[in-house]
Motif scaffolding. Structure first.
Motif, PDB file in Angstrom:
ATOM      1  N   HIS A   7       0.883  -1.165   0.000  1.00  0.00           N
ATOM      2  CA  HIS A   7       0.000   0.000   0.000  1.00  0.00           C
ATOM      3  C   HIS A   7       0.921   1.214   0.000  1.00  0.00           C
ATOM      4  O   HIS A   7       1.749   1.369   0.900  1.00  0.00           O
ATOM      5  N   VAL A   8       0.812   2.060  -1.013  1.00  0.00           N
ATOM      6  CA  VAL A   8       1.722   3.185  -1.197  1.00  0.00           C
ATOM      7  C   VAL A   8       0.963   4.504  -1.051  1.00  0.00           C
ATOM      8  O   VAL A   8      -0.036   4.731  -1.739  1.00  0.00           O
ATOM      9  N   LEU A   9       1.450   5.346  -0.149  1.00  0.00           N
ATOM     10  CA  LEU A   9       0.935   6.712  -0.036  1.00  0.00           C
ATOM     11  C   LEU A   9       1.782   7.584  -0.949  1.00  0.00           C
ATOM     12  O   LEU A   9       2.987   7.720  -0.733  1.00  0.00           O
ATOM     13  N   VAL A  10       1.180   8.170  -1.977  1.00  0.00           N
ATOM     14  CA  VAL A  10       1.913   8.980  -2.947  1.00  0.00           C
ATOM     15  C   VAL A  10       1.713  10.451  -2.600  1.00  0.00           C
ATOM     16  O   VAL A  10       0.593  10.954  -2.603  1.00  0.00           O
ATOM     17  N   ALA A  11       2.819  11.125  -2.270  1.00  0.00           N
ATOM     18  CA  ALA A  11       2.747  12.548  -1.929  1.00  0.00           C
ATOM     19  C   ALA A  11       2.585  13.349  -3.213  1.00  0.00           C
ATOM     20  O   ALA A  11       3.480  13.372  -4.057  1.00  0.00           O
ATOM     21  N   VAL A  12       1.447  13.999  -3.363  1.00  0.00           N
ATOM     22  CA  VAL A  12       1.136  14.732  -4.592  1.00  0.00           C
ATOM     23  C   VAL A  12       0.871  16.193  -4.253  1.00  0.00           C
ATOM     24  O   VAL A  12      -0.120  16.522  -3.592  1.00  0.00           O
ATOM     25  N   SER A  13       1.762  17.063  -4.713  1.00  0.00           N
ATOM     26  CA  SER A  13       1.604  18.500  -4.485  1.00  0.00           C
ATOM     27  C   SER A  13       0.694  19.128  -5.537  1.00  0.00           C
ATOM     28  O   SER A  13       0.109  20.186  -5.307  1.00  0.00           O
ATOM     29  N   ALA A  61       2.662   7.187 -13.210  1.00  0.00           N
ATOM     30  CA  ALA A  61       3.571   6.083 -13.510  1.00  0.00           C
ATOM     31  C   ALA A  61       3.342   4.912 -12.551  1.00  0.00           C
ATOM     32  O   ALA A  61       3.365   3.743 -12.962  1.00  0.00           O
ATOM     33  N   LEU A  62       3.118   5.214 -11.269  1.00  0.00           N
ATOM     34  CA  LEU A  62       2.871   4.147 -10.305  1.00  0.00           C
ATOM     35  C   LEU A  62       1.566   3.413 -10.601  1.00  0.00           C
ATOM     36  O   LEU A  62       1.435   2.218 -10.303  1.00  0.00           O
ATOM     37  N   LYS A  63       0.602   4.120 -11.180  1.00  0.00           N
ATOM     38  CA  LYS A  63      -0.646   3.464 -11.568  1.00  0.00           C
ATOM     39  C   LYS A  63      -0.392   2.323 -12.547  1.00  0.00           C
ATOM     40  O   LYS A  63      -1.128   1.345 -12.573  1.00  0.00           O
ATOM     41  N   GLU A  64       0.677   2.468 -13.362  1.00  0.00           N
ATOM     42  CA  GLU A  64       1.024   1.425 -14.330  1.00  0.00           C
ATOM     43  C   GLU A  64       1.506   0.144 -13.634  1.00  0.00           C
ATOM     44  O   GLU A  64       1.503  -0.938 -14.233  1.00  0.00           O
ATOM     45  N   LEU A  65       1.952   0.273 -12.382  1.00  0.00           N
ATOM     46  CA  LEU A  65       2.463  -0.885 -11.652  1.00  0.00           C
ATOM     47  C   LEU A  65       1.430  -1.495 -10.710  1.00  0.00           C
ATOM     48  O   LEU A  65       1.721  -2.492 -10.042  1.00  0.00           O
ATOM     49  N   VAL A  66       0.244  -0.891 -10.645  1.00  0.00           N
ATOM     50  CA  VAL A  66      -0.782  -1.385  -9.721  1.00  0.00           C
ATOM     51  C   VAL A  66      -1.133  -2.841 -10.027  1.00  0.00           C
ATOM     52  O   VAL A  66      -1.140  -3.691  -9.124  1.00  0.00           O
ATOM     53  N   ALA A  67      -1.423  -3.142 -11.280  1.00  0.00           N
ATOM     54  CA  ALA A  67      -1.812  -4.505 -11.635  1.00  0.00           C
ATOM     55  C   ALA A  67      -0.662  -5.497 -11.496  1.00  0.00           C
ATOM     56  O   ALA A  67      -0.815  -6.538 -10.837  1.00  0.00           O
ATOM     57  N   PRO A  68       0.506  -5.247 -12.121  1.00  0.00           N
ATOM     58  CA  PRO A  68       1.582  -6.244 -12.026  1.00  0.00           C
ATOM     59  C   PRO A  68       2.106  -6.484 -10.616  1.00  0.00           C
ATOM     60  O   PRO A  68       2.571  -7.588 -10.306  1.00  0.00           O
ATOM     61  N   LEU A  69       2.036  -5.480  -9.738  1.00  0.00           N
ATOM     62  CA  LEU A  69       2.559  -5.641  -8.379  1.00  0.00           C
ATOM     63  C   LEU A  69       1.456  -5.687  -7.317  1.00  0.00           C
ATOM     64  O   LEU A  69       1.750  -5.723  -6.123  1.00  0.00           O
ATOM     65  N   ALA A  70       0.214  -5.669  -7.761  1.00  0.00           N
ATOM     66  CA  ALA A  70      -0.925  -5.715  -6.831  1.00  0.00           C
ATOM     67  C   ALA A  70      -0.839  -4.600  -5.791  1.00  0.00           C
ATOM     68  O   ALA A  70      -1.053  -4.810  -4.594  1.00  0.00           O
ATOM     69  N   LEU A  71      -0.515  -3.396  -6.256  1.00  0.00           N
ATOM     70  CA  LEU A  71      -0.353  -2.262  -5.361  1.00  0.00           C
ATOM     71  C   LEU A  71      -1.699  -1.618  -5.030  1.00  0.00           C
ATOM     72  O   LEU A  71      -2.651  -1.699  -5.803  1.00  0.00           O
ATOM     73  N   THR A  72      -1.739  -0.954  -3.899  1.00  0.00           N
ATOM     74  CA  THR A  72      -2.830  -0.056  -3.553  1.00  0.00           C
ATOM     75  C   THR A  72      -2.234   1.338  -3.430  1.00  0.00           C
ATOM     76  O   THR A  72      -1.239   1.519  -2.725  1.00  0.00           O
ATOM     77  N   LEU A  73      -2.819   2.303  -4.124  1.00  0.00           N
ATOM     78  CA  LEU A  73      -2.318   3.671  -4.080  1.00  0.00           C
ATOM     79  C   LEU A  73      -3.304   4.577  -3.356  1.00  0.00           C
ATOM     80  O   LEU A  73      -4.515   4.507  -3.589  1.00  0.00           O
TER      81      LEU A  73
END
Length: 243
Positions: free
Chosen positions: A27-33, A44-56
């Motif tokens: 589970h990744v907290l992405v700091a977005v200004s 870019a991290l959204k592209e890795l959500v499926a292959p790495l089963a991430l939660t953003l």
């Protein structure tokens, strides 16, 4: 989608593998200004959500230092998170009083922002906090440390991974590559006017010192300083392992 998008995604994937930035299921907290760097990182991290089963999850901290501009950035990030179907957690600096006892208001606000990110990560169960710093930011940091006086610790600059929580996937990415990625994906972003304020030393390093070095001494100074930071980090780690 053009080739510029794939260049950035490939570099992101390489950084993840090289530095172990992410584990499957994180589970990744992405700091977005709202600025281009953090918006590109989120995309870019959204592209890795499926292959790495991430939660953003998107984290935005409103420093309230620039009035209406700060509020516009907050609305932009809120709309972006909503459009991309991502949860948003926001924080606001309740007081603009400098409680830093001698430090600049910028340093104090940075401290409050990191406190917000760490608190939010604990509350939502995020294992990582992703920051959008890139190669030129690294060069600025190394130069700033040199100007202020530093040893090998300062030459390391920013780390790809800090405290096993903060990650900087773009640390070896050029800002030009980020700009091309945003253009290729037709992604909008906000511009922070305070980044042009010459009263801040980092802005003078960014807008005056580095361009002067590039034009008169070494056009590849940003890459050279990035290499210096990497070597200093490796040597410092080795020295530490021998103690």
């Amino acid at each position: 989608v053009g080739k510029d998008s794939f260049v950035l995604i490939r570099k992101l994937a390489e950084a993840v593998r090289t530095y172990g930035l992410l584990d499957r299921g994180d589970h990744v907290l992405v700091a977005v200004s709202g600025g281009g760097d953090s918006v590109a990182l989120l995309m870019a991290l959204k592209e890795l959500v499926a292959p790495l089963a991430l939660t953003l999850t998107v984290g935005h901290f409103n420093h309230r230092l620039r009035g209406a501009e700060s509020d516009r950035e907050a609305r932009f990030v809120s709309e972006l998170a909503s459009a991309w179907g991502l949860r948003l957690v926001t924080g606001t600096l309740d007081s603009q009083t400098n409680e830093s006892r001698g430090r600049s208001i910028e340093d104090w606000c940075r401290e409050r922002r990191y406190a917000f990110l760490e608190r939010t990560a604990r509350e939502i169960g995020a294992a990582k906090i992703a920051l959008g710093h890139h190669r030129r930011d690294q060069a600025e940091t190394v130069l700033l440390n040199l100007i202020r006086g530093c040893g090998i610790e300062g030459l390391k600059g920013m780390l790809p991974v800090r405290e096993r929580m903060y990650i900087r996937p773009f640390l070896e990415v050029d800002p030009e590559e980020i700009r091309k990625f945003l253009e290729d994906r037709a992604i909008g972003f906000m511009t922070d006017s305070s980044n042009q304020d010459p009263r801040h030393l980092r802005n003078r390093v960014r807008g005056e010192l580095i361009p002067r070095i590039e034009s008169s001494f070494n056009p590849s100074i940003v890459r050279s300083l990035g290499t210096l930071a990497k070597i200093a980090r490796l040597e410092n780690d080795y020295i530490g392992s021998q103690l």
